[in-house]
Design a protein around this motif. Structure first.
Motif, mmCIF file in Angstrom:
data_model
loop_
_atom_site.group_PDB
_atom_site.id
_atom_site.type_symbol
_atom_site.label_atom_id
_atom_site.label_comp_id
_atom_site.label_asym_id
_atom_site.label_seq_id
_atom_site.Cartn_x
_atom_site.Cartn_y
_atom_site.Cartn_z
ATOM 1 N N GLU A 100 0.841 -1.212 0.000
ATOM 2 C CA GLU A 100 0.000 0.000 0.000
ATOM 3 C C GLU A 100 0.872 1.257 0.000
ATOM 4 O O GLU A 100 0.577 2.225 -0.713
ATOM 5 N N ASP A 101 1.920 1.234 0.785
ATOM 6 C CA ASP A 101 2.827 2.390 0.825
ATOM 7 C C ASP A 101 3.412 2.672 -0.561
ATOM 8 O O ASP A 101 3.461 3.823 -1.011
ATOM 9 N N LEU A 102 3.851 1.610 -1.221
ATOM 10 C CA LEU A 102 4.472 1.799 -2.538
ATOM 11 C C LEU A 102 3.473 2.388 -3.527
ATOM 12 O O LEU A 102 3.775 3.350 -4.240
ATOM 13 N N TRP A 103 2.275 1.798 -3.564
ATOM 14 C CA TRP A 103 1.318 2.269 -4.572
ATOM 15 C C TRP A 103 0.731 3.634 -4.222
ATOM 16 O O TRP A 103 0.214 4.337 -5.087
ATOM 17 N N SER A 104 0.864 4.023 -2.966
ATOM 18 C CA SER A 104 0.410 5.384 -2.618
ATOM 19 C C SER A 104 1.259 6.409 -3.354
ATOM 20 O O SER A 104 0.817 7.525 -3.617
ATOM 21 N N GLU A 105 2.476 6.034 -3.719
ATOM 22 C CA GLU A 105 3.331 6.964 -4.463
ATOM 23 C C GLU A 105 2.847 7.123 -5.899
ATOM 24 O O GLU A 105 3.137 8.128 -6.539
ATOM 25 N N LEU A 106 2.131 6.125 -6.402
ATOM 26 C CA LEU A 106 1.572 6.257 -7.753
ATOM 27 C C LEU A 106 0.248 7.007 -7.710
ATOM 28 O O LEU A 106 -0.012 7.891 -8.516
ATOM 29 N N PHE A 107 -0.585 6.624 -6.752
ATOM 30 C CA PHE A 107 -1.896 7.270 -6.664
ATOM 31 C C PHE A 107 -1.782 8.692 -6.108
ATOM 32 O O PHE A 107 -2.636 9.523 -6.377
ATOM 33 N N LEU A 108 -0.749 8.943 -5.326
ATOM 34 C CA LEU A 108 -0.526 10.242 -4.674
ATOM 35 C C LEU A 108 -1.709 10.644 -3.810
ATOM 36 O O LEU A 108 -1.951 11.824 -3.545
ATOM 37 N N ILE A 109 -2.444 9.653 -3.388
ATOM 38 C CA ILE A 109 -3.743 9.889 -2.761
ATOM 39 C C ILE A 109 -3.630 10.201 -1.275
ATOM 40 O O ILE A 109 -4.559 10.703 -0.661
ATOM 41 N N ARG A 110 -2.473 9.911 -0.698
ATOM 42 C CA ARG A 110 -2.332 10.170 0.742
ATOM 43 C C ARG A 110 -1.930 11.611 1.040
ATOM 44 O O ARG A 110 -2.329 12.157 2.059
ATOM 45 N N ILE A 111 -1.108 12.196 0.184
ATOM 46 C CA ILE A 111 -0.635 13.538 0.532
ATOM 47 C C ILE A 111 -0.986 14.597 -0.501
ATOM 48 O O ILE A 111 -0.645 15.750 -0.331
ATOM 49 N N GLY A 112 -1.670 14.218 -1.570
ATOM 50 C CA GLY A 112 -2.077 15.215 -2.555
ATOM 51 C C GLY A 112 -3.367 15.913 -2.141
ATOM 52 O O GLY A 112 -4.027 15.531 -1.172
ATOM 53 N N ASP A 113 -3.734 16.952 -2.875
ATOM 54 C CA ASP A 113 -4.974 17.691 -2.615
ATOM 55 C C ASP A 113 -6.164 16.969 -3.232
ATOM 56 O O ASP A 113 -6.100 16.509 -4.368
ATOM 57 N N TYR A 114 -7.282 16.926 -2.508
ATOM 58 C CA TYR A 114 -8.501 16.279 -3.000
ATOM 59 C C TYR A 114 -9.375 17.255 -3.767
ATOM 60 O O TYR A 114 -9.389 18.449 -3.477
ATOM 61 N N PHE A 115 -10.126 16.696 -4.709
ATOM 62 C CA PHE A 115 -11.062 17.531 -5.457
ATOM 63 C C PHE A 115 -12.277 17.881 -4.587
ATOM 64 O O PHE A 115 -12.717 19.023 -4.574
ATOM 65 N N ILE A 116 -12.815 16.905 -3.887
ATOM 66 C CA ILE A 116 -13.975 17.202 -3.039
ATOM 67 C C ILE A 116 -13.485 17.907 -1.773
ATOM 68 O O ILE A 116 -12.296 17.912 -1.462
ATOM 69 N N ASP A 117 -14.402 18.509 -1.055
ATOM 70 C CA ASP A 117 -14.021 19.197 0.172
ATOM 71 C C ASP A 117 -14.073 18.212 1.337
ATOM 72 O O ASP A 117 -15.152 17.716 1.679
ATOM 73 N N PRO A 118 -12.940 17.946 1.960
ATOM 74 C CA PRO A 118 -12.915 16.968 3.049
ATOM 75 C C PRO A 118 -13.756 17.375 4.256
ATOM 76 O O PRO A 118 -14.067 16.541 5.102
#
Lengths: 555, 416
Positions: A100-118
């Motif tokens: 999961e850690d490795l693929w988070s670098e591809l998805f960038l989903i853990r530290i990137g900005d989200y489109f929806i408002d959290p």
């Protein structure tokens, strides 16, 4: 070291050059030392890694932690034992978290900005940080579920299921097993086509699209992650068009201008699959709008681009069939292997020419089994140190975290979030990429990555020295140490033995009691104790030094 | 809406903007190799037709308030809706170079950004601030400090630092990191930390010397370099007044701290406004008003901050203000404007000729070719492209562009 080298020529960015278009004159770009190792293919030579170093590398790259002393002793260069250990590592729970850690670098989903408002769910009592900590894991947990259950990787874009925790099950339209706890397999029930990770809220909450982008960013996201074809890395000839005098003319150019069609001819049909998650900006804050798939919007492409859903020249008939097209594309399997190799070796497979065909074949023969790809990687001679281009690498930020916690028992968190790997924490300073301000992770140590390491090392060392001095069940220090010994008093030998133990546990190095490196550490111990007068504090300081050492930060 | 800090800085600058005498003569005395740089990024793509591009053809959508405005030799766009923009140019035109019609060759944010900053679509190449900083790496602990903005350092990563949007760097340099955790631990005393740093420096140097392969040498050299710089940085940072926020006023204060104290040669800042106006382009006007107010704040801060070679930072700092792309001349159906491959930029400071506008747009907002020597538009000239920008910035920094770009395409017309 960092002298300027020869310049290289390049074209113009965007997409591929169509036939018949004159390529502009080459221009020069600054090239410093390449950010990847030398590109020439090298012949395999003698192994550059010792047995202990090899096991360390494999353990780090499969589990995110250093091998235990028992594992090092067990291996001792026996290839059959190595096979056993690799199998154990691949079935370790930590392999799944590492994946999961490795693929988070591809998805960038853990530290990137989200489109929806959290903050959309704060009204129902879910703080945005807690929400996003869970949302960001959905696509990654799906991948580790596949690996854990030996399901084929094709299921990643074909399965009519997801994996969610109770918190998300409570706010998303999913059938969630009653009474289930933790991350659990479930299914969306809002009529969305079941195409695995391509139909998850987590993916599209993160990667949104403004109306003018018309889902093209999403299409490229799919192409980049699953096909290793990033449209943003293509080159396109710039064709001056003084007729771009209206929005309609701009839209026409996308379909007629060779420079534009070289990308848009395939990008736009791919983008047309994702209108079921197309939100007006005002809807980004509304839970009922963002939680559900909108079947009524699937055909918005008719008025926005006029381009029906398609896959590289073939009509797909819509999202429901996209997973089939993607999974049957030869690039899909090859891309997984390439990503796994690059994330494991921290090299660019295109720049550092390496033959991955053997691993491709293993993947195919194993029915796209994820574990088998990683087994094949760590058993390859290139990985095992017979090829100097893959001799060493820097510990990535997520590995820094898991490694330190495993060694010392200390988790550096704030409100439960890993401080090293969150953007509000120190991720960018640690050298991670967020896909926004930083698109390429730092390939080497930096001033700030060492500062993050230092502070983590200080806290970790403080924690484990105190813990091991007070508690009967020790985490790192050997049981023989009583925390009363000093280098200048009785028990000086115990200090030396303890440092030998730490060398083996932390660096996988067996050093003699009179080794000069050990002497230096003894010297540091004595010097620090002379200032502090406190044995536990002295151990904390010396251990923090060892936790910052190049032998721990590189492997 | 300005924060209190922005208002304070901006307020001071309004006075300074009107009172500060032209500095071109004095500023030029600073040797190119001693010049510092601040890169100010307007992220998202600004609408050049609002200020920089005085194109009043039917191809350009305008609001009724916009007119051509002259400030010395600068021909810009004025509007009674943007009084502070007018104040900025009235006060500063004599020191400004405005570059128009820069061809970025893409309309994609990341690619434009990479091109503008590196002349390459590839984000693995070091950007201009990283290169300029690295050229003086022997004199600055952190040659390029990214207070807020993009980081493309390539293999110059050891010479570049990111400070973080929430005061992370300040927290790690001080003691706040120790309490900012679910399980806080006391920091070590400075003397024990010093002992460890020295031990680590010795280890790093030895590892560097013992490296046996290219890959290992590259890693150990960067570790050694970074460890050494970190130690110096920690010592030097005790004199810095840093604060943890990303509002632009705070960015300015941090920038002046890093520059005045000789920590960095280059600093990157990012303006807080949303420039990517695909919907409702009218917000561009307000963005410019805010931007020029903040830039007056920046000028005021530089004029009052001590320099390391000049009297003040204003004497020795080149300010570069840019956006990665422009916006279409026409409105789209959402009354916004989409991406455009031509843009403008401004720069001022030592070595930069003032009161000059180089490059131009035609009636359809396409950039015109120009003569690199004179800066005059000519169909026989070359497009104003990122390699020209890069060459010019490197030359201003005392670096031979040919050594990095392979050729020198410096725009001589903008050099004082």
């Amino acid at each position: 070291m960092l002298a300027t080298l020869a310049a290289t020529a390049f074209g113009v960015p965007g997409c591929q050059e169509p036939e018949g278009v004159t390529k502009p004159p080459p221009e020069t770009v600054p090239t410093v030392v390449p950010t990847t190792p030398p590109t020439t293919t090298t012949t395999l030579g003698p192994r550059l890694l010792s047995d202990d170093e090899l096991l360390t590398r494999i353990s780090m790259d499969l589990r995110g932690v250093r091998p235990t002393v028992e594992e090092l002793d067990r291996y001792a260069g026996d290839p059959e034992v190595l096979d056993e250990l690799v199998d154990e590592f691949l079935h370790d729970e930590r392999f799944l978290r590492h994946l999961e850690d490795l693929w988070s670098e591809l998805f960038l989903i853990r530290i990137g900005d989200y489109f929806i408002d959290p903050a959309a769910y704060e009204g129902v009592g879910i703080p945005k940080s807690e929400l996003m900590t869970n949302v960001s894991e959905e696509p990654l947990r799906m991948l580790s579920y596949l690996a854990d259950n030996d399901l084929p990787y094709s299921e990643y874009v074909l399965g009519n299921w997801t994996v969610v925790p109770p918190l998300l099950a409570a706010i998303w339209p999913v059938d969630f097993p009653e009474g289930a706890t933790g991350w659990t397999k479930a299914s969306y029930n809002d009529d969305r086509p079941g195409v695995g990770v391509l139909s998850t809220n987590g993916t599209w909450w993160f990667k949104g699209s403004m109306i003018n982008n018309r889902n093209r960013g999403r299409a490229n996201y799919v192409s980049r992650i699953f096909l290793c074809d990033d449209y943003l890395e293509r080159e396109v000839p710039f064709v001056p068009t003084d007729a771009l005098d209206s929005e309609a003319a701009l839209g026409d150019a996308i379909n007629t201008n060779p420079g534009c069609t070289s990308c848009h001819a395939t990008l736009d049909p791919l983008a047309s699959h994702f209108y079921g998650w197309f939100w007006d900006p005002a809807e980004k804050f509304v839970p009922d709008m963002i939680a559900y798939y909108h079947t009524e919007r699937e055909f918005l492409w008719r008025e926005l681009t006029g381009t029906p859903p398609g896959y590289f020249g073939k009509p797909t008939g819509g999202l429901v069939n996209l997973g089939t097209f993607v999974s049957e594309d030869p690039r899909y399997a090859k891309c997984f292997v390439k990503n796994a190799w690059e994330l494991t070796t921290r090299t660019d497979a295109d720049t550092v020419e390496v033959d991955l065909s053997g691993i491709d074949q293993t993947f195919a023969d194993s029915n796209m089994n994820i574990r088998e790809v990683f087994r094949s990687i760590v058993m390859s001679p290139e990985y095992q140190g017979y090829d100097e281009r893959f001799h060493r690498k820097k510990v990535a930020p997520e590995l820094l975290s898991s490694m330190m916690e495993d060694l010392t028992g200390y988790a550096w968190t704030l409100r439960g979030d890993d401080l090293v790997n969150t953007r509000t924490g120190y991720a960018l300073l640690a050298g991670a990429a967020d896909g926004d301000y930083v698109t390429v992770a730092a390939p080497t140590s930096t001033v700030t990555s060492l500062l993050v390491t230092e502070r983590l090392a200080e806290s970790s060392a403080r924690f484990v020295a105190r813990h091991d001095a007070d508690e009967p069940e020790r985490i790192l220090f050997d049981d023989d140490l009583t925390f009363t010994e000093t280098t200048t008093g009785p028990g000086a030998d115990k200090i030396r033995e303890q440092l030998q133990h730490l060398y083996l546990r932390m660096y996988a190095k067996r050093v003699a009691s009179d080794d000069p490196e050990l002497e230096e550490l003894v010297g540091l111990w004595t010097e620090v104790h002379g200032v502090t007068g406190d044995v536990v504090l002295t151990w904390s300081v010396v251990l923090s030094a060892m936790l910052r050492d190049p032998d721990l930060v590189m492997y | 809406m300005f924060t209190r800090r922005q208002m304070l800085v901006g307020g001071a600058a309004l006075g300074a903007a009107g009172l500060t005498a032209p500095r071109v003569g004095r500023a030029a005395e600073v040797a190119p190799t001693d010049r510092k740089f601040i890169f100010v990024f307007a992220r998202g793509g600004w609408d050049t037709t609002k200020v920089f591009a005085p194109v009043f053809s039917s191809a350009v959508a305008r609001d009724g308030s916009e007119v051509e405005a002259s400030y010395g030799n600068l021909r810009l766009v004025g509007s009674d809706r943007r009084p502070l923009t007018d104040v900025f140019f009235q006060a500063n035109h004599h020191r400004l170079t405005v570059l128009d019609g820069i061809l970025i060759r893409s309309i994609n944010h990341p690619i434009c950004r990479n091109l503008w900053l590196t002349n390459s679509p590839n984000a693995t190449q070091p950007d201009w601030p990283a290169l300029i900083g690295y050229a003086a790496a022997d004199r600055y602990v952190v040659p390029h400090m990214i207070v807020e903005g993009y980081s493309m350092a390539g293999d110059l990563a050891a010479f570049t630092a990111v400070s973080g949007q929430a005061g992370q760097l300040e927290g790690l340099l001080g003691t706040r990191w120790a309490t900012n955790s679910d399980d806080p631990r006391l920091p070590f005393s400075p003397d024990t930390e010093e002992m460890v740093d020295l031990w680590l420096a010795s280890r790093a140097a030895r590892k560097d010397a013992q490296a046996t392969t290219d890959v290992e040498r590259r890693l150990t050299a960067a570790f050694d370099e970074s460890a050494s710089r970190l130690h110096e940085f920690k010592v030097a940072s005790s004199d810095l007044a840093l604060s943890g926020s990303s509002d632009f006023g705070t960015q300015i204060l941090q920038a002046t701290e890093f520059l005045s104290n000789g920590i960095s040669r280059c600093v990157t800042l990012t303006l807080p406004m949303v420039w990517d106006t695909h919907m409702d382009n009218s917000s561009q006007s307000g963005n410019y008003e805010e931007m020029f107010t903040l830039l007056m704040g920046l000028n005021g801060a530089l004029a009052h901050a001590p320099g390391t070679t000049g009297t003040t930072l204003a004497d020795e700092t080149v300010v570069v203000v840019f956006s990665e792309m422009g916006r279409t001349p026409f409105l789209n159906s959402s009354l916004g404007k989409d991406h455009w491959m031509y843009t403008s930029m401004m720069l001022w400071g030592p070595g930069v000729r003032g009161d000059i506008q180089v490059g131009a747009y035609d009636d359809t907002l396409n950039g015109r070719s120009l003569d690199l020597q004179s800066g005059e538009p000519t169909d026989a000239g070359v497009p104003l492209t990122p390699d020209v920008i890069g060459s010019t910035l490197l030359t201003l920094a005392g670096i031979d562009p040919g050594s990095i770009l392979g050729s020198d395409n410096t725009l001589r017309a903008v050099l004082a």
